[in-house]
Design a protein around this motif. Structure first.
Motif, PDB file in Angstrom:
ATOM      1  N   ARG A 190      -5.324  -1.231  -2.105  1.00  0.00           N
ATOM      2  CA  ARG A 190      -3.908  -1.627  -2.129  1.00  0.00           C
ATOM      3  C   ARG A 190      -3.070  -0.578  -2.846  1.00  0.00           C
ATOM      4  NH1 ARG A 190      -0.506  -4.782  -5.573  1.00  0.00           N
ATOM      5  NH2 ARG A 190       1.184  -5.729  -4.365  1.00  0.00           N
ATOM      6  N   ASN A 191      -3.542  -0.098  -3.982  1.00  0.00           N
ATOM      7  CA  ASN A 191      -2.790   0.929  -4.726  1.00  0.00           C
ATOM      8  C   ASN A 191      -2.667   2.221  -3.914  1.00  0.00           C
ATOM      9  OD1 ASN A 191      -2.430  -0.761  -6.950  1.00  0.00           O
ATOM     10  ND2 ASN A 191      -4.342  -0.100  -7.922  1.00  0.00           N
ATOM     11  N   ASP A 192      -3.739   2.583  -3.221  1.00  0.00           N
ATOM     12  CA  ASP A 192      -3.714   3.818  -2.427  1.00  0.00           C
ATOM     13  C   ASP A 192      -2.771   3.691  -1.229  1.00  0.00           C
ATOM     14  OD1 ASP A 192      -5.460   4.956  -4.166  1.00  0.00           O
ATOM     15  OD2 ASP A 192      -7.224   4.836  -2.866  1.00  0.00           O
ATOM     16  N   VAL A 193      -2.742   2.511  -0.615  1.00  0.00           N
ATOM     17  CA  VAL A 193      -1.829   2.290   0.517  1.00  0.00           C
ATOM     18  C   VAL A 193      -0.386   2.381   0.045  1.00  0.00           C
ATOM     19  CG1 VAL A 193      -0.974   0.556   2.145  1.00  0.00           C
ATOM     20  CG2 VAL A 193      -3.424   0.964   1.932  1.00  0.00           C
ATOM     21  N   LYS A 194      -0.088   1.731  -1.075  1.00  0.00           N
ATOM     22  CA  LYS A 194       1.279   1.784  -1.613  1.00  0.00           C
ATOM     23  C   LYS A 194       1.669   3.217  -1.961  1.00  0.00           C
ATOM     24  CE  LYS A 194       2.280  -1.209  -4.795  1.00  0.00           C
ATOM     25  NZ  LYS A 194       2.105  -2.032  -6.013  1.00  0.00           N
ATOM     26  N   LYS A 195       0.724   3.958  -2.514  1.00  0.00           N
ATOM     27  CA  LYS A 195       1.002   5.344  -2.876  1.00  0.00           C
ATOM     28  C   LYS A 195       1.213   6.198  -1.622  1.00  0.00           C
ATOM     29  CE  LYS A 195      -0.865   9.216  -5.569  1.00  0.00           C
ATOM     30  NZ  LYS A 195      -2.004   9.664  -6.405  1.00  0.00           N
ATOM     31  N   SER A 196       0.368   6.008  -0.609  1.00  0.00           N
ATOM     32  CA  SER A 196       0.466   6.802   0.615  1.00  0.00           C
ATOM     33  C   SER A 196       1.759   6.522   1.362  1.00  0.00           C
ATOM     34  CB  SER A 196      -0.725   6.504   1.534  1.00  0.00           C
ATOM     35  OG  SER A 196      -1.940   6.854   0.914  1.00  0.00           O
ATOM     36  N   LEU A 197       2.202   5.262   1.359  1.00  0.00           N
ATOM     37  CA  LEU A 197       3.431   4.878   2.066  1.00  0.00           C
ATOM     38  C   LEU A 197       4.658   4.909   1.168  1.00  0.00           C
ATOM     39  CD1 LEU A 197       2.081   1.874   4.194  1.00  0.00           C
ATOM     40  CD2 LEU A 197       2.296   4.272   4.853  1.00  0.00           C
ATOM     41  N   ARG A 198       4.459   5.323  -0.071  1.00  0.00           N
ATOM     42  CA  ARG A 198       5.560   5.425  -1.053  1.00  0.00           C
ATOM     43  C   ARG A 198       6.283   4.089  -1.203  1.00  0.00           C
ATOM     44  NH1 ARG A 198       8.143  11.331   0.693  1.00  0.00           N
ATOM     45  NH2 ARG A 198       6.203  12.523   0.432  1.00  0.00           N
ATOM     46  N   GLN A 199       5.498   3.031  -1.334  1.00  0.00           N
ATOM     47  CA  GLN A 199       6.065   1.700  -1.529  1.00  0.00           C
ATOM     48  C   GLN A 199       6.248   1.438  -3.013  1.00  0.00           C
ATOM     49  OE1 GLN A 199       3.119  -0.715   0.455  1.00  0.00           O
ATOM     50  NE2 GLN A 199       4.126  -0.537   2.449  1.00  0.00           N
ATOM     51  N   THR A 200       7.467   1.116  -3.389  1.00  0.00           N
ATOM     52  CA  THR A 200       7.775   0.883  -4.800  1.00  0.00           C
ATOM     53  C   THR A 200       8.319  -0.514  -5.059  1.00  0.00           C
ATOM     54  OG1 THR A 200       9.997   1.798  -4.506  1.00  0.00           O
ATOM     55  CG2 THR A 200       8.255   3.332  -5.180  1.00  0.00           C
ATOM     56  N   GLY A 201       8.534  -1.289  -3.974  1.00  0.00           N
ATOM     57  CA  GLY A 201       9.075  -2.635  -4.145  1.00  0.00           C
ATOM     58  C   GLY A 201      10.578  -2.698  -4.071  1.00  0.00           C
ATOM     59  N   VAL A 202      11.215  -1.589  -3.715  1.00  0.00           N
ATOM     60  CA  VAL A 202      12.670  -1.574  -3.605  1.00  0.00           C
ATOM     61  C   VAL A 202      13.092  -2.416  -2.402  1.00  0.00           C
ATOM     62  CG1 VAL A 202      14.702  -0.105  -3.266  1.00  0.00           C
ATOM     63  CG2 VAL A 202      12.792   0.699  -4.663  1.00  0.00           C
ATOM     64  N   GLU A 203      14.235  -3.092  -2.513  1.00  0.00           N
ATOM     65  CA  GLU A 203      14.726  -3.934  -1.429  1.00  0.00           C
ATOM     66  C   GLU A 203      14.986  -3.099  -0.172  1.00  0.00           C
ATOM     67  OE1 GLU A 203      18.258  -7.253  -0.654  1.00  0.00           O
ATOM     68  OE2 GLU A 203      18.133  -6.159  -2.554  1.00  0.00           O
ATOM     69  N   CYS A 204      14.707  -3.679   0.992  1.00  0.00           N
ATOM     70  CA  CYS A 204      14.875  -3.042   2.308  1.00  0.00           C
ATOM     71  C   CYS A 204      13.857  -1.933   2.558  1.00  0.00           C
ATOM     72  CB  CYS A 204      16.291  -2.489   2.491  1.00  0.00           C
ATOM     73  SG  CYS A 204      17.569  -3.766   2.427  1.00  0.00           S
ATOM     74  N   GLU A 205      12.859  -1.842   1.711  1.00  0.00           N
ATOM     75  CA  GLU A 205      11.817  -0.835   1.897  1.00  0.00           C
ATOM     76  C   GLU A 205      10.814  -1.338   2.942  1.00  0.00           C
ATOM     77  OE1 GLU A 205       9.478   1.653  -1.429  1.00  0.00           O
ATOM     78  OE2 GLU A 205       8.903  -0.457  -1.348  1.00  0.00           O
ATOM     79  N   GLN A 206      10.275  -0.426   3.753  1.00  0.00           N
ATOM     80  CA  GLN A 206       9.271  -0.827   4.747  1.00  0.00           C
ATOM     81  C   GLN A 206       8.048  -1.410   4.032  1.00  0.00           C
ATOM     82  OE1 GLN A 206       6.167   0.788   5.181  1.00  0.00           O
ATOM     83  NE2 GLN A 206       6.488   2.382   3.680  1.00  0.00           N
ATOM     84  N   GLN A 207       7.510  -2.477   4.615  1.00  0.00           N
ATOM     85  CA  GLN A 207       6.434  -3.236   3.962  1.00  0.00           C
ATOM     86  C   GLN A 207       5.171  -3.271   4.823  1.00  0.00           C
ATOM     87  OE1 GLN A 207       7.977  -7.084   2.875  1.00  0.00           O
ATOM     88  NE2 GLN A 207       9.456  -6.241   1.448  1.00  0.00           N
ATOM     89  N   ASP A 208       4.814  -2.141   5.362  1.00  0.00           N
ATOM     90  CA  ASP A 208       3.594  -2.070   6.168  1.00  0.00           C
ATOM     91  C   ASP A 208       2.369  -2.225   5.277  1.00  0.00           C
ATOM     92  OD1 ASP A 208       4.794  -1.631   8.700  1.00  0.00           O
ATOM     93  OD2 ASP A 208       5.253   0.412   8.070  1.00  0.00           O
ATOM     94  N   GLY A 209       1.324  -2.737   5.884  1.00  0.00           N
ATOM     95  CA  GLY A 209       0.078  -2.926   5.143  1.00  0.00           C
ATOM     96  C   GLY A 209      -0.980  -3.506   6.062  1.00  0.00           C
ATOM     97  N   MET A 210      -1.889  -4.290   5.496  1.00  0.00           N
ATOM     98  CA  MET A 210      -2.954  -4.881   6.323  1.00  0.00           C
ATOM     99  C   MET A 210      -3.540  -6.107   5.643  1.00  0.00           C
ATOM    100  SD  MET A 210      -5.893  -1.976   5.649  1.00  0.00           S
ATOM    101  CE  MET A 210      -4.692  -0.640   5.753  1.00  0.00           C
ATOM    102  N   ASP A 211      -4.030  -7.015   6.469  1.00  0.00           N
ATOM    103  CA  ASP A 211      -4.845  -8.135   5.995  1.00  0.00           C
ATOM    104  C   ASP A 211      -6.294  -7.731   6.237  1.00  0.00           C
ATOM    105  OD1 ASP A 211      -2.434  -9.403   5.626  1.00  0.00           O
ATOM    106  OD2 ASP A 211      -2.539 -10.510   7.512  1.00  0.00           O
ATOM    107  N   ILE A 212      -7.168  -8.062   5.301  1.00  0.00           N
ATOM    108  CA  ILE A 212      -8.519  -7.509   5.407  1.00  0.00           C
ATOM    109  C   ILE A 212      -9.575  -8.472   4.869  1.00  0.00           C
ATOM    110  CG2 ILE A 212      -8.374  -6.329   3.183  1.00  0.00           C
ATOM    111  CD1 ILE A 212      -9.931  -3.989   4.462  1.00  0.00           C
ATOM    112  N   PHE A 213     -10.706  -8.451   5.518  1.00  0.00           N
ATOM    113  CA  PHE A 213     -11.933  -9.102   5.033  1.00  0.00           C
ATOM    114  C   PHE A 213     -12.838  -7.969   4.535  1.00  0.00           C
ATOM    115  CE2 PHE A 213     -16.357  -9.344   6.314  1.00  0.00           C
ATOM    116  CZ  PHE A 213     -16.817 -10.496   5.702  1.00  0.00           C
TER     117      PHE A 213
END
Length: 260
Positions: A190-213
């Motif tokens: 999760r931390n690596d995905v946020k870092k790679s996509l530059r996700q910081t939690g800012v409003e209107c920011e793209q929220q791509d990710g994945m659900d995983i088993f």
């Protein structure tokens, strides 16, 4: 006595100005004949204004139809040209996507590994489109077998890029992990995905990710360690005493891999 000579008939179409100031059309026909041994001229006059105006209107409409036909023909030529360009572009796009699907399948795990440890396994992988935004991951590291199944967010090409990112990051993480906790590995992912996509939690920011088993099979300790992000683990355990299978669900955390 009147003798008419039809060969001497002459007909003219004339425009004249009427007393009320209106312009009118008329048909004037002159016929020469002999009257009492003398030449005479008989004049026939008829108003043809309505007929001339109708003819002019038909002529104008015909010219407009011809001009419109030429415009439609030109537009049709343009449409055919654009259609050919779109078909060419579509063909190139499909060709690129098909090639991308070959790359995607190449990075998916070799089924021989699963077949070795779990001879009765079943993998159903059928992308809705040519490429898939879902992926499965199987890798053996020392005495551990890592198994993961993920559903990436988005649609089309972006979803495929997310799946490629997920496979790449999982490979890096499990190669250096101690496998003490499946949840710990998902937190790293999760931390690596946020870092790679530059996700910081800012409003209107793209929220791509994945659900995983995600699970770790420890062959030495004979344990299975599980962690999930929206994707639970279902286990069927045979009850020897009662002679039936128990259905057990291990619930997943209600948070995706990525910003949420």
């Amino acid at each position: 006595m009147c003798i008419r000579d039809s060969r001497r008939d002459n007909q003219l179409s004339v425009r004249y100005l009427r007393a009320d100031g209106k312009i009118r059309w008329a048909s004037v026909r002159f016929t020469e004949f002999i009257w009492d041994n003398s030449k005479a001229i008989l004049v026939f006059f008829s108003d043809t204004t309505e007929q001339i105006e109708a003819q002019n209107k038909i002529k104008q409409q015909t010219e407009e139809l011809i001009a419109q036909s030429k415009r439609l023909k030109f537009a049709n030529t343009q449409i055919i040209s654009q259609k050919d360009e779109l078909q060419k572009s579509h063909k190139q796009t499909i060709s690129s996507i098909k090639y991308a699907s070959l790359i995607q399948r190449a990075v998916l795990p070799n089924n021989q590994l699963l077949n070795f440890f779990f001879p009765e396994n079943l993998i159903f992988f059928r992308p809705r489109d040519i490429v898939s935004g879902d992926f499965y991951f199987v890798k053996q590291v020392k005495d551990y077998l890592i198994i993961a199944v993920a559903d990436c967010t988005g649609h089309g090409v972006p979803k495929v890029l997310m799946s490629m990112l997920g496979i790449t990051l999982l490979n890096e993480i499990v190669s250096k992990s101690e496998f003490e906790s499946a949840g710990h590995i998902l937190n790293e992912l999760r931390n690596d995905v946020k870092k790679s996509l530059r996700q910081t939690g800012v409003e209107c920011e793209q929220q791509d990710g994945m659900d995983i088993f995600f699970c770790i099979v420890d062959f030495v300790a004979k344990q299975l360690k599980f962690a999930g992000a929206y994707n639970p683990l279902y286990m069927f355990k045979f009850n020897k005493k009662e002679q039936y299978y128990n259905f057990i669900e291990f619930k997943a955390d209600r948070q995706s891999i990525g910003i949420y």
